[in-house]
Design an enzyme around this catalytic site. Structure first.
Site, PDB file in Angstrom:
ATOM      1  N   TYR A 188      -5.335  10.918   4.173  1.00 49.06           N
ATOM      2  CA  TYR A 188      -3.572  11.177   3.566  1.00 49.06           C
ATOM      3  C   TYR A 188      -3.648  11.561   2.638  1.00 49.06           C
ATOM      4  O   TYR A 188      -4.862  12.407   2.244  1.00 49.06           O
ATOM      5  CB  TYR A 188      -3.404   9.754   4.290  1.00 49.06           C
ATOM      6  CG  TYR A 188      -3.137   9.303   4.797  1.00 49.06           C
ATOM      7  CD1 TYR A 188      -2.879   9.707   6.857  1.00 49.06           C
ATOM      8  CD2 TYR A 188      -3.484   7.605   5.310  1.00 49.06           C
ATOM      9  CE1 TYR A 188      -2.566   9.258   7.638  1.00 49.06           C
ATOM     10  CE2 TYR A 188      -4.160   7.706   7.283  1.00 49.06           C
ATOM     11  CZ  TYR A 188      -3.342   7.896   7.611  1.00 49.06           C
ATOM     12  OH  TYR A 188      -3.868   7.430   9.280  1.00 49.06           O
ATOM     13  N   GLN A 215       0.934  -1.635   0.201  1.00 55.45           N
ATOM     14  CA  GLN A 215       0.067  -0.162   0.606  1.00 55.45           C
ATOM     15  C   GLN A 215       1.262   1.388  -0.281  1.00 55.45           C
ATOM     16  O   GLN A 215       1.627   1.412   0.608  1.00 55.45           O
ATOM     17  CB  GLN A 215      -0.948  -0.308   0.861  1.00 55.45           C
ATOM     18  CG  GLN A 215      -1.722   1.791   0.972  1.00 55.45           C
ATOM     19  CD  GLN A 215      -2.585   1.461   2.033  1.00 55.45           C
ATOM     20  OE1 GLN A 215      -2.108   1.786   3.751  1.00 55.45           O
ATOM     21  NE2 GLN A 215      -4.022   1.452   1.934  1.00 55.45           N
ATOM     22  N   ARG A 226      -7.030   2.035  -2.752  1.00 56.06           N
ATOM     23  CA  ARG A 226      -8.567   2.563  -1.241  1.00 56.06           C
ATOM     24  C   ARG A 226      -9.201   3.974  -1.143  1.00 56.06           C
ATOM     25  O   ARG A 226      -8.853   4.846  -1.005  1.00 56.06           O
ATOM     26  CB  ARG A 226      -7.737   1.493  -0.124  1.00 56.06           C
ATOM     27  CG  ARG A 226      -8.484   1.461   1.162  1.00 56.06           C
ATOM     28  CD  ARG A 226      -7.320   1.083   2.337  1.00 56.06           C
ATOM     29  NE  ARG A 226      -8.492   0.196   2.723  1.00 56.06           N
ATOM     30  CZ  ARG A 226      -8.560  -0.081   4.062  1.00 56.06           C
ATOM     31  NH1 ARG A 226      -8.119   0.424   4.727  1.00 56.06           N
ATOM     32  NH2 ARG A 226      -9.474  -1.318   4.581  1.00 56.06           N
ATOM     33  N   GLY A 285      -9.396  -6.667   8.695  1.00 55.31           N
ATOM     34  CA  GLY A 285      -8.228  -6.430   9.270  1.00 55.31           C
ATOM     35  C   GLY A 285      -7.964  -6.424  10.555  1.00 55.31           C
ATOM     36  O   GLY A 285      -6.806  -7.513  11.207  1.00 55.31           O
ATOM     37  N   ARG A 286      -8.586  -6.196  12.075  1.00 60.01           N
ATOM     38  CA  ARG A 286      -8.474  -6.910  13.095  1.00 60.01           C
ATOM     39  C   ARG A 286      -8.315  -7.920  12.813  1.00 60.01           C
ATOM     40  O   ARG A 286      -7.388  -8.991  13.901  1.00 60.01           O
ATOM     41  CB  ARG A 286      -9.047  -5.847  13.861  1.00 60.01           C
ATOM     42  CG  ARG A 286      -8.679  -4.012  14.069  1.00 60.01           C
ATOM     43  CD  ARG A 286      -9.622  -3.429  15.126  1.00 60.01           C
ATOM     44  NE  ARG A 286     -10.881  -3.283  13.815  1.00 60.01           N
ATOM     45  CZ  ARG A 286     -11.916  -2.654  14.521  1.00 60.01           C
ATOM     46  NH1 ARG A 286     -11.872  -2.332  15.788  1.00 60.01           N
ATOM     47  NH2 ARG A 286     -13.346  -3.305  13.787  1.00 60.01           N
TER      48      ARG A 286
HETATM   49  C1  FMN Z   1      -3.312  -1.155  14.171  1.00 65.19           C
HETATM   50  C2  FMN Z   1      -3.923  -0.717  12.509  1.00 65.19           C
HETATM   51  C3  FMN Z   1      -3.065  -0.074  11.721  1.00 65.19           C
HETATM   52  C4  FMN Z   1      -3.933   0.203  10.470  1.00 65.19           C
HETATM   53  N1  FMN Z   1      -2.979   0.651   9.864  1.00 65.19           N
HETATM   54  C5  FMN Z   1      -3.615   0.500   7.989  1.00 65.19           C
HETATM   55  C6  FMN Z   1      -3.070   1.745   7.138  1.00 65.19           C
HETATM   56  O1  FMN Z   1      -1.712   1.898   7.782  1.00 65.19           O
HETATM   57  N2  FMN Z   1      -3.692   1.898   5.908  1.00 65.19           N
HETATM   58  C7  FMN Z   1      -4.253   1.882   6.051  1.00 65.19           C
HETATM   59  O2  FMN Z   1      -5.558   1.427   4.670  1.00 65.19           O
HETATM   60  N3  FMN Z   1      -6.176   1.600   7.052  1.00 65.19           N
HETATM   61  C8  FMN Z   1      -4.922   1.154   8.057  1.00 65.19           C
HETATM   62  N4  FMN Z   1      -5.852   1.035   8.452  1.00 65.19           N
HETATM   63  C9  FMN Z   1      -7.608   0.457   8.676  1.00 65.19           C
HETATM   64  C10 FMN Z   1      -7.612  -1.501   8.443  1.00 65.19           C
HETATM   65  O3  FMN Z   1      -6.510  -1.267   7.262  1.00 65.19           O
HETATM   66  C11 FMN Z   1      -9.313  -1.707   8.517  1.00 65.19           C
HETATM   67  O4  FMN Z   1      -9.605  -0.865   7.068  1.00 65.19           O
HETATM   68  C12 FMN Z   1      -9.664  -1.143  10.064  1.00 65.19           C
HETATM   69  O5  FMN Z   1      -8.699  -2.041  10.565  1.00 65.19           O
HETATM   70  C13 FMN Z   1     -11.508  -1.645   9.684  1.00 65.19           C
HETATM   71  O6  FMN Z   1     -11.223  -3.193   9.797  1.00 65.19           O
HETATM   72  P1  FMN Z   1     -11.306  -4.112  10.452  1.00 65.19           P
HETATM   73  O7  FMN Z   1     -12.826  -3.854  11.525  1.00 65.19           O
HETATM   74  O8  FMN Z   1     -11.378  -5.184   9.355  1.00 65.19           O
HETATM   75  O9  FMN Z   1      -9.908  -4.662  11.416  1.00 65.19           O
HETATM   76  C14 FMN Z   1      -4.998   0.112  10.528  1.00 65.19           C
HETATM   77  C15 FMN Z   1      -6.049  -0.193  10.998  1.00 65.19           C
HETATM   78  C16 FMN Z   1      -5.891  -0.794  12.419  1.00 65.19           C
HETATM   79  C17 FMN Z   1      -6.484  -1.481  13.209  1.00 65.19           C
END
Ligand code: FMN
Length: 360
Positions: A181, A99, A228, A318-319
């Protein structure tokens, strides 16, 4: 018996993904000196069971390294460092895109290497504070408004980073047009108050994003590029505006012509942001002729339903991937899921990073 979509393969451009579960991009701040390392390769190797791994946000420019210890992909050491990750993921049978995240106004000079600076569409500071290793929390600075020359240079940095990504062994790149961003700072009229051809009307506010996407697509092939987007997102000081839906619809229509392969639409309502209206998700899905990734708050059941109802081709988690390196197997065998530990999301070292065990 009906087919289980989450575990079926998918052709993304020319690349075959073993399943429809994408690892969402997650900043983890383990890249000391902004160079990817062996610990990061191990973290991604552990998660190679995803149909597609998306790396953490990775800067195409020294100016885009706004957070502490995030990786770049603009110099030789970074390309060499990323080769460890791509080799490890490929050896484990996975696929991986990097990314490309330029943080724009979201950053602090203490986090940047010497000579780099905080730049953005307009000289409007992000609200709140930014963590720095040297001085703890610091107020966001007022960014320098980008000149016409900065626009050209930054676009070229994205292009070079995409070429570097292929040299580092990545299967492709995801442009970070979400979460407040640099690219989203152009899209949102509250962060973009330019009076040139890159500010004002919808057409002008989407122009830089479309130019970057087109240039990257021409440089490495549209099949290897995605973007994204987070309409209605509230991260990093993004605030609502009347034309959010119209802006994103116009952007996605314009992106169709760039030939890029996928759009990745994130709804962060599970994290407290306003929900993305269902009507917008539907129209973006209708307008986009190629692959569509949905993300934000999905679990196995809701992901499967979204695929079954044709609302997406791929689901990003993500998480769940952060805490469960073997997430796809756990989904398949309906095993219990580990819970992520917030305290170690961004701390250096292996704790809370590579020490989440596989099930059983
Ligand atoms: C620790 C952490 C770091 C993240 N860093 C990014 C990132 O670098 N780029 C991005 O597009 N989203 C980032 N996100 C957002 C996740 O990609 C995702 O959209 C978000 O966690 C919701 O999805 P989930 O409910 O499956 O966790 C981050 C989320 C978390 C928890």
């Amino acid at each position: 018996m009906s087919k289980n979509h989450l575990f079926s393969s998918f052709s993304l451009g020319g690349i075959t993904l073993g399943n429809r579960a994408v690892m969402a991009p997650m900043t983890r701040s383990r890249a000391e000196g902004n160079v990817p390392n062996a610990l990061m390769a191990e973290y991604y190797r552990q998660r190679a069971g995803a149909g597609l791994v998306l790396t953490e946000g990775t800067s195409p420019s020294p100016n885009g390294l706004g957070y502490a210890r995030i990786p770049g992909i603009f110099n030789e050491a970074q390309v060499a460092g990323w080769k460890k990750t791509t080799a490890a993921v490929h050896a484990a049978g996975g696929r991986i895109f990097v990314q490309l995240m330029h943080t724009g106004r979201v950053g602090h000079p203490s986090n940047l290497p010497p000579g780099a600076e905080i730049i953005a569409p307009s000289a409007i500071a992000a609200p709140g504070e930014m963590y720095t290793d040297q001085r703890g929390m610091q107020p966001h600075p007022v960014p320098r408004a980008m000149t016409a020359a900065d626009l050209v240079k930054t676009r070229e940095e994205f292009v070079q980073a995409a070429k570097n990504a292929l040299a580092a062994g990545f299967d492709g790149v995801e442009l970070h047009g979400a979460n407040g961003y640099l690219l989203e700072q152009f899209i949102n009229p509250h962060t973009n108050q330019r009076t040139d051809a890159y500010g004002g009307t919808i057409e002008n506010r989407i122009r830089f994003v479309v130019e970057v996407a087109r240039a990257v697509s021409e440089a490495i092939g549209g099949d290897r590029v995605g973007i994204r987007l987070s309409p209605h997102g509230a991260n990093a000081g993004m605030t609502a505006y009347d034309e959010t839906d119209a802006t994103h619809l116009a952007l996605v229509r314009a992106l169709v012509e760039t030939g890029i392969q996928y759009i990745h639409v994130v709804d962060h309502s599970a994290m407290g942001a306003p929900p993305v209206p269902e009507a917008l998700k539907i129209v973006l899905r209708q307008v986009w002729p190629r692959a569509y990734i949905a993300s934000g708050g999905f679990d196995r059941a809701t992901g499967e339903t979204a695929l079954r109802e044709g609302r997406a081709d791929l689901i990003a988690f993500g998480r769940p991937f952060l805490a469960n390196p073997d997430l796809v197997r756990r989904f398949e065998e309906e095993l219990t899921l580990a819970v992520p530990e917030f305290a170690t999301f961004y701390t250096p070292g292996p704790k809370g990073y590579t020490d989440y065990p596989v099930h059983g």
